[in-house]
Motif scaffolding. Structure first.
Motif, PDB file in Angstrom:
ATOM      1  N   LEU A  28      -4.331   4.139 -11.739  1.00 10.72           N
ATOM      2  CA  LEU A  28      -3.228   3.682 -10.893  1.00 10.72           C
ATOM      3  C   LEU A  28      -3.668   2.557  -9.958  1.00 10.72           C
ATOM      4  O   LEU A  28      -2.959   1.551  -9.815  1.00 10.72           O
ATOM      5  N   LEU A  29      -4.824   2.715  -9.353  1.00 15.39           N
ATOM      6  CA  LEU A  29      -5.316   1.671  -8.450  1.00 15.39           C
ATOM      7  C   LEU A  29      -5.506   0.344  -9.186  1.00 15.39           C
ATOM      8  O   LEU A  29      -5.155  -0.715  -8.664  1.00 15.39           O
ATOM      9  N   LEU A  49       7.866   0.991  -9.391  1.00 17.04           N
ATOM     10  CA  LEU A  49       7.223  -0.093  -8.653  1.00 17.04           C
ATOM     11  C   LEU A  49       7.654  -1.449  -9.187  1.00 17.04           C
ATOM     12  O   LEU A  49       7.890  -2.379  -8.418  1.00 17.04           O
ATOM     13  N   LYS A  89       0.823  -1.199   0.000  1.00 17.51           N
ATOM     14  CA  LYS A  89       0.000   0.000   0.000  1.00 17.51           C
ATOM     15  C   LYS A  89       0.861   1.254   0.000  1.00 17.51           C
ATOM     16  O   LYS A  89       0.513   2.261  -0.606  1.00 17.51           O
ATOM     17  N   GLU A 134       2.832   8.669 -14.339  1.00 16.63           N
ATOM     18  CA  GLU A 134       2.293   7.330 -14.086  1.00 16.63           C
ATOM     19  C   GLU A 134       3.253   6.243 -14.549  1.00 16.63           C
ATOM     20  O   GLU A 134       3.543   5.299 -13.804  1.00 16.63           O
ATOM     21  N   VAL A 151      -1.872  -1.049  -9.966  1.00 20.39           N
ATOM     22  CA  VAL A 151      -1.146  -1.550  -8.790  1.00 20.39           C
ATOM     23  C   VAL A 151      -1.741  -2.883  -8.346  1.00 20.39           C
ATOM     24  O   VAL A 151      -1.009  -3.815  -8.007  1.00 20.39           O
ATOM     25  N   LYS A 152      -3.070  -2.981  -8.392  1.00 18.80           N
ATOM     26  CA  LYS A 152      -3.725  -4.248  -8.041  1.00 18.80           C
ATOM     27  C   LYS A 152      -3.317  -5.352  -9.023  1.00 18.80           C
ATOM     28  O   LYS A 152      -3.033  -6.480  -8.629  1.00 18.80           O
ATOM     29  N   LEU A 179       5.175   3.563 -12.236  1.00 18.90           N
ATOM     30  CA  LEU A 179       4.964   2.121 -12.416  1.00 18.90           C
ATOM     31  C   LEU A 179       6.272   1.401 -12.708  1.00 18.90           C
ATOM     32  O   LEU A 179       6.479   0.270 -12.268  1.00 18.90           O
ATOM     33  N   ASN A 212       3.683   1.762  -1.507  1.00 19.93           N
ATOM     34  CA  ASN A 212       4.161   2.071  -2.852  1.00 19.93           C
ATOM     35  C   ASN A 212       3.101   2.798  -3.666  1.00 19.93           C
ATOM     36  O   ASN A 212       3.404   3.769  -4.355  1.00 19.93           O
ATOM     37  N   SER A 213       1.864   2.356  -3.586  1.00 20.29           N
ATOM     38  CA  SER A 213       0.805   3.033  -4.329  1.00 20.29           C
ATOM     39  C   SER A 213       0.537   4.409  -3.725  1.00 20.29           C
ATOM     40  O   SER A 213       0.215   5.354  -4.448  1.00 20.29           O
ATOM     41  N   GLN A 214       0.711   4.546  -2.424  1.00 19.24           N
ATOM     42  CA  GLN A 214       0.545   5.846  -1.791  1.00 19.24           C
ATOM     43  C   GLN A 214       1.634   6.811  -2.236  1.00 19.24           C
ATOM     44  O   GLN A 214       1.364   7.997  -2.451  1.00 19.24           O
TER      45      GLN A 214
END
Length: 135
Positions: free
Chosen positions: A56-57, A127, A3, A120, A60-61, A124, A5-7
């Protein structure tokens, strides 16, 4: 793909959003004098923040899934979602504004789309590097 990383990536979107909004407000008189409606620029910026956050959500999922095809489908779906939402917003704006439309503000919004896409993709890639580095 935690979480945090997405934050961090969403925080980057907020920084871009805040900087562009402040710039549009500071240079509002100059933008309006050059036939670029600063309110349209701020609206496009807000729309892009929301759509990029949703995309993004999804990504990431999908990146947490071991099947790489899920990530590719999510990336393509996010791109389609962004373009479709922006197209609908553009048509609504052009119809609603009528003769008072600001075509130059639309072009600035297109440039903002590129900025958000760069942020973005860069995030990514970071990530993905962290995910692959932890294996």
């Amino acid at each position: 793909m935690g979480k945090s990383n997405s934050q961090k990536l969403m925080f980057q979107f907020f920084i871009v959003f805040i900087l562009i909004t402040i710039a549009a407000m500071v240079f509002a008189a100059w933008l309006d004098a050059n036939k670029i409606n600063h309110l349209v620029v701020i609206g496009a910026n807000a729309l892009l923040l929301v759509v990029a956050g949703i995309s993004l959500l999804l990504q990431v999922k999908a990146a947490a899934n071991p099947n790489p095809n899920v990530f590719i489908r999510s990336l393509m779906g996010g791109t389609f979602l962004k373009l479709f939402v922006i197209l609908i917003a553009l048509v609504i704006y052009l119809v609603a504004a009528g003769p008072n439309k600001s075509i130059y503000a639309v072009f600035v919004g297109m440039g903002l789309y590129v900025v958000y896409t760069i942020v973005e993709v860069r995030g990514l890639l970071q990530l993905n590097k962290h995910k692959n580095g932890s294996n």
